[in-house]
Design a protein around this motif. Structure first.
Motif, mmCIF file in Angstrom:
data_model
loop_
_atom_site.group_PDB
_atom_site.id
_atom_site.type_symbol
_atom_site.label_atom_id
_atom_site.label_comp_id
_atom_site.label_asym_id
_atom_site.label_seq_id
_atom_site.Cartn_x
_atom_site.Cartn_y
_atom_site.Cartn_z
ATOM 1 N N HIS A 1 35.117 38.361 15.640
ATOM 2 C CA HIS A 1 34.824 39.778 16.404
ATOM 3 C C HIS A 1 35.405 40.871 15.409
ATOM 4 O O HIS A 1 36.373 41.464 15.775
ATOM 5 C CB HIS A 1 35.542 39.688 17.847
ATOM 6 N N SER A 2 34.723 40.988 14.355
ATOM 7 C CA SER A 2 35.244 41.932 13.264
ATOM 8 C C SER A 2 35.345 43.261 13.509
ATOM 9 O O SER A 2 35.719 44.023 13.017
ATOM 10 C CB SER A 2 34.560 41.813 12.008
ATOM 11 N N THR A 3 34.285 43.728 14.615
ATOM 12 C CA THR A 3 34.131 45.113 14.677
ATOM 13 C C THR A 3 34.978 45.501 16.228
ATOM 14 O O THR A 3 34.818 46.455 17.027
ATOM 15 C CB THR A 3 32.594 45.577 15.287
ATOM 16 N N ILE A 4 35.998 44.698 16.552
ATOM 17 C CA ILE A 4 36.674 44.898 17.774
ATOM 18 C C ILE A 4 37.282 46.258 17.789
ATOM 19 O O ILE A 4 38.043 46.617 16.841
ATOM 20 C CB ILE A 4 37.925 43.907 18.128
ATOM 21 N N SER A 5 37.594 46.995 18.956
ATOM 22 C CA SER A 5 38.231 48.140 19.093
ATOM 23 C C SER A 5 39.706 47.757 19.521
ATOM 24 O O SER A 5 40.086 46.885 20.077
ATOM 25 C CB SER A 5 37.599 49.035 20.006
ATOM 26 N N GLY A 6 40.497 48.994 19.491
ATOM 27 C CA GLY A 6 41.998 48.705 19.699
ATOM 28 C C GLY A 6 42.247 48.510 21.237
ATOM 29 O O GLY A 6 43.239 47.794 21.527
#
Lengths: 116, 114
Positions: B24-29
């Motif tokens: 999930h490389s585009t996961i947000s904080g």
């Protein structure tokens, strides 16, 4: 053991007929979800309710599908008229902020619908 | 919600640990990682979720990398009944707002062999 129940478990009908699926959420849960699962599309969210009010039904074909919660213990999903492409397994799920901050959804066993 | 990538299938021997990866490389904080599974002919079942710390419950352990771009679900002693499709989902945790959606991908079919 609290569970989400769905009726009927299986439904075979002919194209053009009305189909009504029912869901009894876990007692005390105030959020109800309807999902549809097919081999091609996987699991798709159709609609969900909180405190019996629809929050989002953007995943549902509006012309033939309708979802309601007549009371806190019953959710219904209706298709009228049904079409062969509606053949799928329809899952109901419920959740509760008190139980899990809405993070865990509890799924029912599903209704397998076949439209001939 | 961030997109996830999972292998379509995996095999595991009964009694061994099953390690299911998820990217999930585009996961947000503010997005959490959730795992559900679906045993054949049943509805999906919640397993575990986490933000950045490793989590463990009676079903499984969740290991999230320090950069949060990937995670691994671990079933420590897989049984035949663990054969199922496992879904990794990334989503903002509900906090009384209106976003309760779970977006299921295709998941990983885990087959536990005797």
């Amino acid at each position: 053991d609290a569970r989400v129940t769905q009726t009927p478990r299986h439904k075979v009908t002919e194209m053009g007929q009305e189909v009504t699926m029912r869901c009894q959420p876990i007692l005390g849960h105030n959020t109800v979800f309807w999902y549809r699962q097919t081999m091609m599309q996987g699991l798709e969210l159709l609609a969900y309710f909180r405190n019996r009010a629809p929050l989002d039904d953007s995943g549902m074909p509006k012309d033939r599908f309708s979802a309601e919660m007549p009371d806190a213990t019953l959710a219904t999903l209706k298709i009228q008229p049904s079409e062969p492409r509606d053949s799928a397994v329809y899952f109901c799920a419920s959740g509760s902020r008190a139980a899990s901050s809405y993070n865990e959804q509890f799924f029912g066993p599903g209704t397998r619908l076949t439209v001939l | 919600d961030a997109k996830t990538t999972q292998p379509p299938s995996m095999d595991c021997a009964e009694g061994r640990a099953a390690n299911l990866p998820c990217n999930h490389s585009t996961i947000s904080g503010n997005e959490y990682v959730y795992w559900y599974r679906q045993i054949h002919s049943q509805g999906p079942q919640y397993i575990i979720h986490g933000l950045k710390n490793n989590e463990t419950n009676e079903m499984a352990s969740l290991i999230i990398t320090e950069d949060r771009k990937s995670s691994t679900l671990i079933l420590p002693h897989a049984t035949l009944r663990d054969t199922a499709v496992y879904y990794c989902i990334v989503r903002v945790q509900n906090s009384g707002g209106s976003n309760y959606k779970l977006t299921f991908g295709k998941g990983t079919l885990l087959t536990v062999n005797p």
